[in-house]
Design a protein around this motif. Structure first.
Motif, PDB file in Angstrom:
ATOM      1  N   VAL A  61     -13.610  -8.016 -10.121  1.00 25.13           N
ATOM      2  CA  VAL A  61     -14.113  -6.659  -9.984  1.00 25.13           C
ATOM      3  C   VAL A  61     -12.989  -5.644 -10.128  1.00 25.13           C
ATOM      4  CG1 VAL A  61     -13.821  -6.569  -7.482  1.00 25.13           C
ATOM      5  CG2 VAL A  61     -15.641  -5.224  -8.545  1.00 25.13           C
ATOM      6  N   ARG A  62     -13.345  -4.453 -10.631  1.00 20.46           N
ATOM      7  CA  ARG A  62     -12.400  -3.350 -10.677  1.00 20.46           C
ATOM      8  C   ARG A  62     -12.326  -2.720  -9.293  1.00 20.46           C
ATOM      9  NH1 ARG A  62     -10.720  -1.147 -15.607  1.00 20.46           N
ATOM     10  NH2 ARG A  62      -9.520   0.219 -14.219  1.00 20.46           N
ATOM     11  N   ARG A  63     -11.369  -3.167  -8.514  1.00 19.21           N
ATOM     12  CA  ARG A  63     -11.214  -2.656  -7.162  1.00 19.21           C
ATOM     13  C   ARG A  63     -10.859  -1.167  -7.185  1.00 19.21           C
ATOM     14  NH1 ARG A  63     -13.125  -4.105  -2.444  1.00 19.21           N
ATOM     15  NH2 ARG A  63     -12.539  -6.283  -2.839  1.00 19.21           N
ATOM     16  N   ASP A  64     -10.120  -0.735  -8.209  1.00 16.70           N
ATOM     17  CA  ASP A  64      -9.777   0.688  -8.289  1.00 16.70           C
ATOM     18  C   ASP A  64     -11.018   1.533  -8.545  1.00 16.70           C
ATOM     19  OD1 ASP A  64      -9.923  -0.514 -10.849  1.00 16.70           O
ATOM     20  OD2 ASP A  64      -8.709   1.059 -11.752  1.00 16.70           O
ATOM     21  N   TRP A  65     -12.004   1.017  -9.289  1.00 18.49           N
ATOM     22  CA  TRP A  65     -13.253   1.737  -9.487  1.00 18.49           C
ATOM     23  C   TRP A  65     -14.037   1.809  -8.178  1.00 18.49           C
ATOM     24  CZ3 TRP A  65     -15.927   0.032 -14.713  1.00 18.49           C
ATOM     25  CH2 TRP A  65     -15.088   0.364 -15.785  1.00 18.49           C
ATOM     26  N   MET A  66     -14.043   0.727  -7.442  1.00 17.09           N
ATOM     27  CA  MET A  66     -14.728   0.737  -6.152  1.00 17.09           C
ATOM     28  C   MET A  66     -14.114   1.791  -5.240  1.00 17.09           C
ATOM     29  SD  MET A  66     -15.215  -3.378  -5.407  1.00 17.09           S
ATOM     30  CE  MET A  66     -16.041  -3.113  -3.835  1.00 17.09           C
ATOM     31  N   ASP A  67     -12.787   1.846  -5.228  1.00 16.89           N
ATOM     32  CA  ASP A  67     -12.104   2.814  -4.371  1.00 16.89           C
ATOM     33  C   ASP A  67     -12.408   4.245  -4.803  1.00 16.89           C
ATOM     34  OD1 ASP A  67     -11.020   0.728  -2.953  1.00 16.89           O
ATOM     35  OD2 ASP A  67      -9.078   0.783  -3.971  1.00 16.89           O
ATOM     36  N   SER A  68     -12.415   4.482  -6.117  1.00 19.87           N
ATOM     37  CA  SER A  68     -12.644   5.847  -6.607  1.00 19.87           C
ATOM     38  C   SER A  68     -14.065   6.308  -6.326  1.00 19.87           C
ATOM     39  CB  SER A  68     -12.358   5.937  -8.106  1.00 19.87           C
ATOM     40  OG  SER A  68     -13.331   5.233  -8.859  1.00 19.87           O
ATOM     41  N   LEU A  69     -15.013   5.378  -6.238  1.00 17.75           N
ATOM     42  CA  LEU A  69     -16.411   5.731  -5.973  1.00 17.75           C
ATOM     43  C   LEU A  69     -16.785   5.552  -4.501  1.00 17.75           C
ATOM     44  CD1 LEU A  69     -18.095   4.041  -9.087  1.00 17.75           C
ATOM     45  CD2 LEU A  69     -17.604   6.477  -8.764  1.00 17.75           C
ATOM     46  N   GLY A  70     -15.824   5.126  -3.679  1.00 22.47           N
ATOM     47  CA  GLY A  70     -16.086   4.939  -2.252  1.00 22.47           C
ATOM     48  C   GLY A  70     -17.021   3.786  -1.959  1.00 22.47           C
ATOM     49  N   ILE A  71     -16.910   2.706  -2.734  1.00 19.27           N
ATOM     50  CA  ILE A  71     -17.804   1.558  -2.586  1.00 19.27           C
ATOM     51  C   ILE A  71     -17.117   0.439  -1.801  1.00 19.27           C
ATOM     52  CG2 ILE A  71     -19.073  -0.245  -3.829  1.00 19.27           C
ATOM     53  CD1 ILE A  71     -19.371   1.728  -6.150  1.00 19.27           C
ATOM     54  N   SER A  72     -17.798  -0.083  -0.801  1.00 20.20           N
ATOM     55  CA  SER A  72     -17.288  -1.201  -0.015  1.00 20.20           C
ATOM     56  C   SER A  72     -17.818  -2.515  -0.594  1.00 20.20           C
ATOM     57  CB  SER A  72     -17.729  -1.078   1.447  1.00 20.20           C
ATOM     58  OG  SER A  72     -17.257   0.140   2.007  1.00 20.20           O
ATOM     59  N   ASN A  73     -17.288  -3.631  -0.103  1.00 18.25           N
ATOM     60  CA  ASN A  73     -17.772  -4.928  -0.560  1.00 18.25           C
ATOM     61  C   ASN A  73     -19.273  -5.058  -0.306  1.00 18.25           C
ATOM     62  OD1 ASN A  73     -15.185  -5.692  -1.294  1.00 18.25           O
ATOM     63  ND2 ASN A  73     -14.798  -6.808   0.605  1.00 18.25           N
ATOM     64  N   PRO A  74     -20.051  -5.482  -1.295  1.00 18.98           N
ATOM     65  CA  PRO A  74     -21.504  -5.631  -1.114  1.00 18.98           C
ATOM     66  C   PRO A  74     -21.827  -6.633  -0.008  1.00 18.98           C
ATOM     67  CG  PRO A  74     -20.911  -5.755  -3.446  1.00 18.98           C
ATOM     68  CD  PRO A  74     -19.628  -5.800  -2.677  1.00 18.98           C
ATOM     69  N   GLU A  75     -22.837  -6.309   0.788  1.00 25.56           N
ATOM     70  CA  GLU A  75     -23.268  -7.193   1.867  1.00 25.56           C
ATOM     71  C   GLU A  75     -24.642  -7.784   1.598  1.00 25.56           C
ATOM     72  OE1 GLU A  75     -21.645  -8.379   4.565  1.00 25.56           O
ATOM     73  OE2 GLU A  75     -19.885  -7.462   3.624  1.00 25.56           O
ATOM     74  N   ASN A  76     -25.238  -7.466   0.453  1.00 26.91           N
ATOM     75  CA  ASN A  76     -26.513  -8.047   0.043  1.00 26.91           C
ATOM     76  C   ASN A  76     -26.704  -7.767  -1.436  1.00 26.91           C
ATOM     77  OD1 ASN A  76     -27.669  -5.322  -0.137  1.00 26.91           O
ATOM     78  ND2 ASN A  76     -27.710  -5.409   2.109  1.00 26.91           N
TER      79      ASN A  76
END
Length: 550
Positions: A189-204
């Motif tokens: 996964v693009r962790r930098d994209w997750m950070d820029s969009l404020g997305i945490s690890n999916p839980e479902n």
């Protein structure tokens, strides 16, 4: 990959290695005393006096096949075993058809690797029976005392014996510890994209869908252009191998599953209907690449490496991560280390985080029935060497005294100038035959491959080694592996097109991209299959397996 460092490699002098390097293809001289010392003790007393030509079929060894002269690794093996190797290259797209043609014309290689028993497709396992019944492959000797490593592997998969009680397949071991099968299904996964969009690890699953939709629609790279994609898989046949672990874990490889001693294809269960429903959602909402079913594996890998794709369903072994990073570095100016991560698997509906389970072997090697006892013995001796600690050093590090050295305490150091490449890449560039030797007998690994140490850092690169280690240990400590009925899965099934895994998978894709309700479409697929005899087919496979166990 091969099993790593255990015993010390018995002394091979630099001078002796140089002599081997100078030996031409087709040498008829017997092996020297020094080279005999490099063999595992169990096969040192075997006679290699007669020079033999041995043809070998394997994937992507075109460079080895077309070379005017063998490279130094090949020369070493040829001198050690008094053989001349004749490579027969096949590709991942043509190998099944190519071997069928070679079999029909009586020109199969003496030993060749292909996929039968460890496939999740009924027709592949049926090929195993066909090989035996048509007499194109020979059984392995009943007494394998001279080949203890090979014997140990076969004992661990005793269910691969044919109905006549004999072994025919030499498993290419993937995972010496079953837990490492978890690394066969991962989400990069693009962790930098997750950070820029404020997305945490999916839980479902819904969290995962929302993340991939955001990757596709919310400009995660911040360039103001609609040029990003959500999620795709490097090989279409592995679609959902990671994602489905959080939807219906037993269905993640489209194989057979067991319920109270009765086996059915996982895609025929009620649980698979939720998989169909969720993948339609991913497709319609844009989380799944709209061209997922047409793109080649290379194109998908390039999408991720070039910065177009946010989530890549792939693998998390050190070698796989190394290959991905190599592609990234060639296409992307950003740091792989700063951008990429392995995503923890999200819990399934029962609250458990499942990880993938894979057979201890993937694909097998077979010996042609045209091979006589003398040549068969030489082939098995070669496999025993490649499986041994001595052979593992050869596979991983090259030639001792030229590419690496080891001190009296068993510590390794690299002598090869890798020019910034991983050691694995540098060896493959220097010795094209390393692809064959490191994979024909075993291509898997042990936990030693996942240790963060100097030699693994050289083999795979520091970040790939660290990321692989962290991912494997996370799965070991925090997940439950899917249980699979491997004895039944590898038992040869009746050949079928209508009820094959490949046909079911094609129908699944049609339901994902179709216009009508996805679950209704899938139920109609199963209704038609049952009308055509699916239930009777399943019953026969269960009865045949039960008879084989008596």
């Amino acid at each position: 990959m091969c099993e790593l460092i255990s015993k010390q490699l018995l002394g091979i002098s630099i001078a002796a290695t140089l002599i081997f390097t100078a030996t031409g293809c087709g040498s008829s001289s017997t092996t020297t005393k020094t080279s005999r010392q490099a063999l595992p003790e169990s096969i040192q007393n075997l006679s290699f006096d007669e020079h033999l030509n041995i043809s070998v079929g394997y994937w992507n060894i075109e460079e080895m096949e077309k070379a005017a002269e063998p490279d130094a690794m090949t020369q070493y093996i040829e001198d050690l075993f008094n053989i001349t190797l004749e490579p027969v290259a096949v590709t991942w797209s043509n190998y099944k058809e190519r071997y069928q043609i070679l079999s029909a014309t009586g020109s199969l290689p003496d030993v060749f690797a292909t996929l039968t028993l460890s496939s999740n497709d009924n027709n592949d396992s049926a090929t195993f029976s066909d090989f035996i019944n048509t007499g194109v492959i020979r059984a392995l000797p009943e007494d394998l005392t001279d080949y203890p490593r090979l014997n140990e592997i076969l004992d661990s998969v005793s269910y691969t014996r044919y109905t006549d009680g004999k072994y025919y397949a030499i498993p290419r071991v993937s995972f010496l510890d079953p837990v490492l099968g978890a690394t066969d299904a991962a989400m990069l996964v693009r962790r930098d994209w997750m950070d820029s969009l404020g997305i945490s690890n999916p839980e479902n699953f819904q969290d995962f869908a929302d993340m991939t939709i955001a990757f596709a629609k919310n400009d995660p790279d911040g360039n103001g252009i609609d040029d990003t994609l959500g999620y795709n898989v490097n090989s279409i046949n592995a679609l959902g191998k990671w994602v489905i672990l959080g939807i219906a874990p037993e269905c993640n490889v489209y194989s057979w599953t067991e319920n109270n001693g009765f086996y059915v294809p996982s895609w025929s269960t009620d649980a698979f209907k939720q998989v169909v429903k969720d993948y339609r959602l991913l497709y319609e909402e844009g989380g799944l690449d709209p061209d997922f079913y047409t793109k080649s594996p290379s194109a998908v890998m390039d999408d991720f490496a070039a910065g177009r794709l946010g989530a890549l369903e792939y693998k998390s072994s050190p070698s796989s991560l190394m290959e991905l990073k190599n592609r990234w570095d060639a296409l992307n100016d950003k740091s792989f280390e700063d951008c990429v991560d392995v995503l923890p698997v999200f819990p399934a509906p029962d609250g458990i985080r499942y990880s993938n389970s894979s057979s201890s072997f993937w694909s097998e090697s077979y010996i042609s029935s045209d091979v006589d006892d003398t040549k068969a013995e030489r082939i098995l001796a070669l496999f025993e060497f490649l499986l041994s600690d001595e052979g593992q050093d050869f596979c991983h590090y090259g030639l001792e005294g030229i590419d690496y050295e080891k001190d009296k305490d068993g510590n390794y150091s690299c002598l090869l100038d890798t020019k910034g490449e991983s050691l694995t890449t540098a060896l493959a560039r220097k010795y094209p035959s390393s692809i064959l030797f490191s994979g024909i007998a075993t291509w898997g690994g042990s936990w030693k491959d996942f240790e963060v140490n100097d030699m693994n850092t050289l083999r795979y690169g520091k970040f790939a080694t660290i990321l692989a280690s962290e991912s494997a240990n996370y799965c070991k400590e925090h997940t439950t592996q899917v249980s699979r009925p491997y004895a039944f899965m590898s038992y040869p099934k009746e050949p079928t097109e209508e009820f094959s895994t490949s046909n079911a998978f094609k129908q699944f894709i049609s339901c994902i991209i179709g216009n009508d309700d996805a679950v209704d479409m899938w139920e109609n697929v199963l209704k038609q299959m049952r009308s055509d005899g699916l239930d009777e087919y399943i019953q026969r496979q269960n009865e045949n397996f039960a008879k084989s166990q008596n």
